[in-house]
Design an enzyme around this catalytic site. Structure first.
Site, PDB file in Angstrom:
ATOM      1  N   GLY A  64       0.668  -1.204  -0.089  1.00  0.00           N
ATOM      2  CA  GLY A  64       0.009  -0.193   0.086  1.00  0.00           C
ATOM      3  C   GLY A  64       0.965   1.293   0.006  1.00  0.00           C
ATOM      4  CG  ASP A  89       1.710  -3.198  10.663  1.00  0.00           C
ATOM      5  OD1 ASP A  89       2.403  -2.669  10.073  1.00  0.00           O
ATOM      6  OD2 ASP A  89       0.602  -3.755  10.202  1.00  0.00           O
ATOM      7  CG  MET A 102      -7.534   2.551   6.142  1.00  0.00           C
ATOM      8  SD  MET A 102      -6.442   2.790   4.592  1.00  0.00           S
ATOM      9  CE  MET A 102      -7.669   2.165   3.340  1.00  0.00           C
ATOM     10  NE  ARG A 144      -2.700  -4.453  -0.890  1.00  0.00           N
ATOM     11  CZ  ARG A 144      -2.047  -3.390   0.240  1.00  0.00           C
ATOM     12  NH1 ARG A 144      -0.824  -3.831   0.716  1.00  0.00           N
ATOM     13  NH2 ARG A 144      -2.831  -2.484   0.408  1.00  0.00           N
ATOM     14  NE  ARG A 156      -3.635  -5.139   4.885  1.00  0.00           N
ATOM     15  CZ  ARG A 156      -2.956  -5.665   4.150  1.00  0.00           C
ATOM     16  NH1 ARG A 156      -1.576  -5.954   4.393  1.00  0.00           N
ATOM     17  NH2 ARG A 156      -3.263  -5.914   2.998  1.00  0.00           N
ATOM     18  CG  ASP A 197      -1.439  -0.656   8.301  1.00  0.00           C
ATOM     19  OD1 ASP A 197      -2.144   0.561   8.132  1.00  0.00           O
ATOM     20  OD2 ASP A 197      -1.455  -1.572   7.632  1.00  0.00           O
ATOM     21  CD  GLN A 246      -6.375   6.781   7.853  1.00  0.00           C
ATOM     22  OE1 GLN A 246      -6.895   5.868   8.261  1.00  0.00           O
ATOM     23  NE2 GLN A 246      -5.802   7.503   8.830  1.00  0.00           N
ATOM     24  CB  THR A 287       3.443   0.259   6.772  1.00  0.00           C
ATOM     25  OG1 THR A 287       1.983   0.160   7.068  1.00  0.00           O
ATOM     26  CG2 THR A 287       4.323   0.007   8.190  1.00  0.00           C
ATOM     27  CG  ASP A 325       5.595  -8.379   7.893  1.00  0.00           C
ATOM     28  OD1 ASP A 325       6.738  -8.154   8.437  1.00  0.00           O
ATOM     29  OD2 ASP A 325       4.907  -9.170   7.544  1.00  0.00           O
TER      30      ASP A 325
HETATM   31  O1  F6P Z   1      -1.477  -1.503   4.729  1.00  0.00           O
HETATM   32  C1  F6P Z   1      -1.897  -0.274   4.663  1.00  0.00           C
HETATM   33  C2  F6P Z   1      -3.418  -0.258   4.379  1.00  0.00           C
HETATM   34  O2  F6P Z   1      -3.631   0.945   4.050  1.00  0.00           O
HETATM   35  C3  F6P Z   1      -4.312  -0.897   5.445  1.00  0.00           C
HETATM   36  O3  F6P Z   1      -4.484  -0.062   6.457  1.00  0.00           O
HETATM   37  C4  F6P Z   1      -5.525  -1.273   4.632  1.00  0.00           C
HETATM   38  O4  F6P Z   1      -6.007  -2.130   5.337  1.00  0.00           O
HETATM   39  C5  F6P Z   1      -4.979  -1.624   3.596  1.00  0.00           C
HETATM   40  O5  F6P Z   1      -3.525  -1.178   3.060  1.00  0.00           O
HETATM   41  C6  F6P Z   1      -5.950  -1.222   2.217  1.00  0.00           C
HETATM   42  O6  F6P Z   1      -5.253  -1.973   1.153  1.00  0.00           O
HETATM   43  P1  F6P Z   1      -6.002  -1.503  -0.341  1.00  0.00           P
HETATM   44  O7  F6P Z   1      -5.328  -0.253  -0.623  1.00  0.00           O
HETATM   45  O8  F6P Z   1      -5.561  -2.584  -1.080  1.00  0.00           O
HETATM   46  O9  F6P Z   1      -7.441  -1.183  -0.212  1.00  0.00           O
END
Ligand code: F6P
Length: 339
Positions: A10, A128, A168, A71, A170, A126, A271, A124, A102
Site C-alpha cells: 500500500g 505495525d 485504517m 502487492r 489492518r 499502519d 488518509q 507503512t 512487512d
Molecule cells: O497496509 C496499509 C493499508 O492502508 C491498511 O491500513 C489497509 O487495510 C490496506 O492497506 C488497504 O489496502 P488497499 O489499498 O488494497 O485497499
C-alpha cells in the site's frame, strides 16, 4: 553502481521523500539509479525508468509514489522467484533497494537469503512493522484523521449526536490509538482489545451527558461479532477489510443500545494520500539516504531502522513476520482518556 529502487504494498506519504533521499545520496557516490515500476511486479516485467536529480528534485512534498506500487508476491510461484533473480542480473543492477512494509520486506528477506543484494527501507501507514520505532506514512495518516475528527466533532455537537470515525490500520491499532488520543475521542476501539459493549455504552453515555455529543474512533480491523466475515485475500494472504464496514456496524449497534442518533464516517484511502508531514519528509529522506550508504557498506539483507533518534542498519529477519501490535501500556494510557 547501478541501483534499482522499488516501492511495494500500500502506498503512503513519505515514499517520494525516501526515493529522493536515495537518489540524492547515490549522486554523491557517482551511482546510477533506476526506478523499478510497480513494486516486485516491475522485476517480472522488467519495467524501469531512469531516476535522476531532475526526476526527484521536486517530489519531497508529494504523496503516493512516483514509481507506482503493487502487492505482487513473486514467492507465490518458484518460477517467478527465478525470473526475478534473472531479471535483476539482466537489468545490470548491482543492488536493489526495496521500500515497503512487512510483505515487501518479507520478499526482500527471502531474496537476500538466496544471495540477492537487497537492502530494505521500512514504510507503512499502519506503523505495525517490527524493528523500527516508527515508519513514515503513519504520521501523515494520523494527521489526516485528526483533521477529520475535528470536523466530525463540530457536526456531532451541533446535532447532539454520537459520531463514529473508522480509520485504517489492518490488524494493528496504532492509527486508531493515536487518532483517539490525539483527537480527544471519548472511546477508541482497537483490534488488540475485544469489544466490551457494556463498558463502551457506559463511557459513551457519560461523555454524551456531559458534552451533548460523543466521538468514537474505531480501527477497521476490530471484530464486531454480528458482522459477516467473508473478506477477500490479497497476494500475501491478508484479508482486505474494505467491505467489512466496522464503523457503520458499530454506529448501528450504538444507536440501538443508547437511543441516541448516531452516524459514522469511514476515512479510508483519504488518509493514505496527501502531502507528507514534516516528520514523514524527514524520516523518509533519512532512511532513503541510509539505504544507499548500506549498499556501499555491503549491508545486504538489512533494513534502515529508526531506533530512538538514530537510523541504523538492522537484519531484515528482525523486522519481518512479526506484527508490531499495540502493547498493554498503551491500552492503559488510552483508558485514562475515557471519562
Ligand atoms: O497496509 C496499509 C493499508 O492502508 C491498511 O491500513 C489497509 O487495510 C490496506 O492497506 C488497504 O489496502 P488497499 O489499498 O488494497 O485497499
Amino acid at each position: 553502481m547501478k541501483i534499482g529502487i522499488l516501492t511495494g504494498g500500500g502506498d503512503c506519504s513519505g515514499l517520494n521523500p525516501a526515493i529522493r533521499g536515495a537518489v540524492f545520496r547515490a549522486l554523491d557516490y557517482g551511482d546510477e539509479c533506476v526506478g523499478i515500476v510497480e513494486g516486485w511486479q516491475g522485476l517480472l516485467s522488467c519495467e524501469t525508468e531512469p531516476l535522476d536529480l531532475v526526476r526527484v528534485d521536486e517530489i519531497i512534498d508529494r504523496g503516493g509514489t512516483i514509481l507506482g506500487t503493487s502487492r505482487t508476491n513473486p514467492f507465490k510461484d518458484t518460477t517467478l522467484v527465478q525470473q526475478t533473480i534473472t531479471n535483476i542480473a539482466a537489468l545490470g543492477l548491482d543492488a536493489v533497494i526495496a521500500i515497503g512494509g512487512d510483505d515487501t520486506l518479507g520478499v526482500a528477506t527471502k531474496l537476500a537469503a538466496l544471495g540477492v543484494k537487497v537492502v530494505g527501507v521500512p514504510k507503512t501507514m499502519d506503523n505495525d512493522l517490527s524493528g523500527t520505532d516508527f515508519t513514515f506514512g503513519f504520521d501523515t495518516a494520523v494527521n489526516v484523521a485528526l483533521d477529520a475528527s475535528r470536523r466530525l466533532k463540530d457536526t456531532a455537537l451541533s446535532h447532539r449526536r454520537i459520531i463514529v470515525l473508522e480509520v485504517m490500520g489492518r490488524h494493528a491499532g496504532w492509527v486508531a490509538l493515536y487518532t483517539g488520543i490525539g483527537s480527544g475521542a471519548d472511546y477508541t476501539l482497537i483490534p488488540e482489545v475485544p469489544v466490551d459493549w457494556d463498558v463502551m455504552v457506559r463511557q459513551v453515555m457519560t461523555a454524551y451527558k456531559r458534552k451533548k455529543y460523543a466521538f468514537i474512533v474505531v480501527s477497521e480491523g476490530v471484530e464486531v461479532t454480528t458482522q459477516a466475515s467473508v473478506e477477500k485475500l490479497d497476494d500475501f494472504g491478508h484479508m482486505l477489510l474494505q467491505n467489512r464496514g466496522v464503523g457503520p456496524e458499530v454506529a448501528r449497534i450504538l444507536e440501538e443500545k443508547t437511543g441516541v442518533s448516531t452516524r459514522s464516517a469511514t476515512i479510508g484511502h483519504i488518509q493514505r494520500g496527501g502531502s507528507p508531514t514534516l516528520f514523514d519528509r524527514i524520516l523518509g529522506s533519512r532512511v532513503g539516504v541510509k539505504a544507499v550508504e548500506m549498499v556501499h557498506d555491503g549491508d545486504f539483507g538489512k533494513m534502515a531502522a529508526l531506533r530512538g533518534t538514530e537510523v541504523i542498519a538492522i537484519p531484515l529477519t528482525e523486522a519481518v513476520g512479526k506484527l508490531k501490535t499495540v502493547p498493554q501500556e498503551w491500552v492503559d494510557l488510552l483508558k485514562v482518556f475515557s471519562k
